[in-house]
Design a protein around this motif. Structure first.
Motif, short mmCIF file in Angstrom:
data_model
loop_
_atom_site.label_atom_id
_atom_site.label_comp_id
_atom_site.label_asym_id
_atom_site.label_seq_id
_atom_site.Cartn_x
_atom_site.Cartn_y
_atom_site.Cartn_z
N PHE A 1 -45.40 59.18 0.72
CA PHE A 1 -44.62 59.03 1.94
C PHE A 1 -45.29 58.14 3.00
N GLY A 2 -46.45 57.56 2.67
CA GLY A 2 -47.14 56.75 3.67
C GLY A 2 -46.35 55.54 4.08
N LEU A 3 -45.95 54.70 3.11
CA LEU A 3 -45.17 53.51 3.42
C LEU A 3 -43.79 53.86 3.93
N VAL A 4 -43.19 54.93 3.39
CA VAL A 4 -41.88 55.38 3.89
C VAL A 4 -41.98 55.77 5.36
N GLY A 5 -43.04 56.49 5.70
CA GLY A 5 -43.23 56.87 7.10
C GLY A 5 -43.42 55.67 8.00
N MET A 6 -44.10 54.62 7.51
CA MET A 6 -44.27 53.41 8.32
C MET A 6 -42.92 52.79 8.67
N VAL A 7 -42.07 52.67 7.66
CA VAL A 7 -40.75 52.08 7.89
C VAL A 7 -39.95 52.93 8.87
N THR B 1 -38.64 51.68 12.57
CA THR B 1 -37.21 51.73 12.90
C THR B 1 -36.95 52.57 14.14
N SER B 2 -37.70 53.65 14.32
CA SER B 2 -37.46 54.55 15.45
C SER B 2 -37.73 53.89 16.80
N VAL B 3 -38.56 52.85 16.84
CA VAL B 3 -38.87 52.18 18.12
C VAL B 3 -38.24 50.79 18.19
N GLY B 4 -37.40 50.45 17.23
CA GLY B 4 -36.72 49.16 17.26
C GLY B 4 -37.57 48.00 16.80
N ALA B 5 -38.58 48.26 15.99
CA ALA B 5 -39.46 47.20 15.49
C ALA B 5 -39.05 46.80 14.07
N ARG B 6 -39.47 45.60 13.68
CA ARG B 6 -39.25 45.13 12.32
C ARG B 6 -40.57 45.19 11.56
N ILE B 7 -40.54 45.63 10.32
CA ILE B 7 -41.76 45.78 9.54
C ILE B 7 -41.59 45.09 8.19
N ASP B 8 -42.61 44.35 7.81
CA ASP B 8 -42.65 43.71 6.49
C ASP B 8 -43.86 44.25 5.73
N ILE B 9 -43.64 44.65 4.49
CA ILE B 9 -44.70 45.19 3.64
C ILE B 9 -44.76 44.35 2.38
N PRO C 1 -53.16 35.26 -0.74
CA PRO C 1 -53.15 35.18 -2.22
C PRO C 1 -53.24 36.53 -2.89
N ARG C 2 -53.79 37.53 -2.23
CA ARG C 2 -53.92 38.85 -2.84
C ARG C 2 -53.91 39.91 -1.74
N GLY C 3 -53.85 41.16 -2.17
CA GLY C 3 -53.88 42.27 -1.22
C GLY C 3 -52.51 42.63 -0.68
N THR C 4 -52.53 43.39 0.40
CA THR C 4 -51.30 43.87 1.03
C THR C 4 -51.38 43.63 2.53
N GLU C 5 -50.27 43.18 3.10
CA GLU C 5 -50.19 42.99 4.55
C GLU C 5 -49.05 43.82 5.11
N ILE C 6 -49.36 44.57 6.15
CA ILE C 6 -48.35 45.30 6.92
C ILE C 6 -48.17 44.55 8.22
N LEU C 7 -46.98 43.98 8.43
CA LEU C 7 -46.69 43.19 9.63
C LEU C 7 -45.59 43.87 10.42
N VAL C 8 -45.87 44.19 11.68
CA VAL C 8 -44.91 44.84 12.56
C VAL C 8 -44.64 43.91 13.74
N GLU C 9 -43.37 43.69 14.05
CA GLU C 9 -42.96 42.86 15.18
C GLU C 9 -42.04 43.68 16.08
N LEU C 10 -42.44 43.81 17.34
CA LEU C 10 -41.70 44.62 18.30
C LEU C 10 -41.24 43.74 19.46
N PRO C 11 -39.93 43.64 19.74
CA PRO C 11 -39.46 42.94 20.94
C PRO C 11 -39.90 43.71 22.19
N LEU C 12 -40.56 43.00 23.11
CA LEU C 12 -41.13 43.67 24.28
C LEU C 12 -40.15 43.83 25.43
N ALA C 13 -39.03 43.12 25.39
CA ALA C 13 -38.14 43.12 26.55
C ALA C 13 -37.63 44.51 26.89
#
Length: 403
Positions: free
Chosen positions: A357-363, A367-375, A381-393
């Motif tokens: 449930f770790g990645l599920v909980g991240m998503v 979503t609960s704060v209106g942010a976009r997340i890419d996993i 070239p390797r590994g995993t990146e968790i990218l979160v973008e939140l509109p500040l307005a």
């Protein structure tokens, strides 16, 4: 609908009033007809304008509609059944059907039909009017009365259905709110207290193993005991933080500097796990760091912390790179590790079914704060990146100004 009926009555009375006054007898007749015009017009206007206020009074007292019917009959006798006042008489059974049901419609339709027949019979020249013309308006009165009663039944059924639908929606909203709160509590327990307690258990197992070995190293025992102590205190602190978060609402007076807090958590992660993690401030905005509401900041920081913990526990990573900053109106937080990465066929549904449930909980948190997340791997070239973008307005708080 009743307001529209009275609006129609207003127009018909205004059009027929001159004819009624001209046909009235001189003296007392003109006064009576004039009084009837004023009373019926003002009554219709008041009910048209303030139906919500005076409509219940008419609903409780059918005699008021009967009195209005008599005044309209006086105008009908004066103006004649061939004027627009004849259409005013048709409105009465319609109103009675809407307000009082089929019984009221039957009474007022019968009374209005009788009045129309008497007017036709008593007017001069009434003998030249054919039976069909005499029965036309009384028949329309009967039809409008039945129509009004039918409309009343339809509106009552629609109101009952609407109330039932509102009750179902309320129950669904309560169920959804309870489910969302349970999911939030599950995420909080999984991402904070549960993992910390798991670390305490592992450290305690290591301490027990060292204490029972033949070549026990006191320094190693003290180090392991210190690790258990720090992990237990961390679990207690996370429990208090979770309970406090459940009891308080977001308070703008306690805004959180996410970037500074994220840097501190990155350093703490390295100290706890010995996995090198570096923090870099990025973005095009070199101004003061954004201040976020506590609830929003907590979700973002938990996502970043969970990403670092996943890199330590599951990815076999040798380094974690944490980057955060403001770019335009977006707050970007990136956590990248150089580990083995996610399997190509990994989906959230598969993770949910398998109990990860770790990645599920991240998503869910994003979503609960209106942010976009890419996993994923991102541009690496390797590994995993968790990218979160939140509109500040919509979430940034203005720092308080000092006098």
């Amino acid at each position: 609908m009743c307001r529209q009926v009275f609006g129609f009555r207003l127009a018909m009375i205004a059009l027929a009033a001159p004819a009624a006054l001209l046909n009235a007898g001189p003296g007392l007749g003109v006064r009576l007809v004039g009084a009837a015009v004023v009373v019926t017009f003002m009554t219709s206007y008041v009910l048209f304008r303030d139906w919500e206020r005076f409509g219940p009074l008419l609903l409780r007292h059918p005699t008021l509609l009967a009195a209005d019917t008599l005044l309209a009959s006086l105008l009908l006798v004066s103006a004649g059944p061939d004027t627009t006042l004849a259409y005013v008489s048709v409105c009465t059974p319609l109103l009675a059907g809407i307000l009082y049901g089929w019984r009221g419609a039957a009474v007022f339709a019968s009374a209005q039909s009788l009045i129309l027949l008497l007017v036709h019979a008593t007017l001069e020249g009434g003998s030249h009017i054919g039976p069909a013309e005499r029965l036309l308006l009384p028949g329309i009165c009967v039809i409008t009365g039945a129509w009004g009663s039918t409309l009343r039944n339809l509106m009552l059924r629609f109101g009952t259905a609407t109330q039932a639908l509102a009750a179902v929606k309320a129950r669904l909203a309560v169920t959804e709110a309870v489910g969302a709160e349970r999911a939030r509590l599950a995420r909080e327990m999984h991402d904070s207290v549960a993992k910390t307690l798991h670390g305490v258990a592992l450290a305690a197992d290591g301490l027990a193993h060292l204490a029972g070995s033949a070549d026990m190293d006191p320094a190693r025992v003290r180090q392991q005991a210190d690790l258990v102590s720090r992990a237990a205190r961390r679990a207690a602190a996370e429990s208090r933080e979770l309970l406090a978060d459940l009891r308080r609402e977001s308070d703008p007076a306690h805004a959180t500097d996410v970037l500074t807090e994220l840097a501190a958590r990155t350093a703490d992660f390295t100290a706890r796990t010995a996995l090198p993690a570096t923090y870099h401030r990025t973005g095009t905005d070199a101004g003061p760091p954004p201040l976020l509401p506590p609830a929003v900041a907590r979700q973002l920081l938990t996502i970043a912390t969970e990403a670092m913990e996943n890199a330590h526990r599951h990815a076999a990573a040798t380094h974690v790179d944490v980057r955060a900053g403001v770019d335009g109106d977006l707050l970007r937080i990136s956590v990248h590790d150089d580990g083995r990465g996610l399997p190509p066929d990994t989906t959230l549904e598969h993770l949910r079914r398998s109990g990860h449930f770790g990645l599920v909980g991240m998503v869910e948190r994003a979503t609960s704060v209106g942010a976009r997340i890419d996993i994923g791997r991102g541009g690496h070239p390797r590994g995993t990146e968790i990218l979160v973008e939140l509109p500040l307005a919509a979430v940034t708080l203005t720092p308080p100004t000092t006098p």
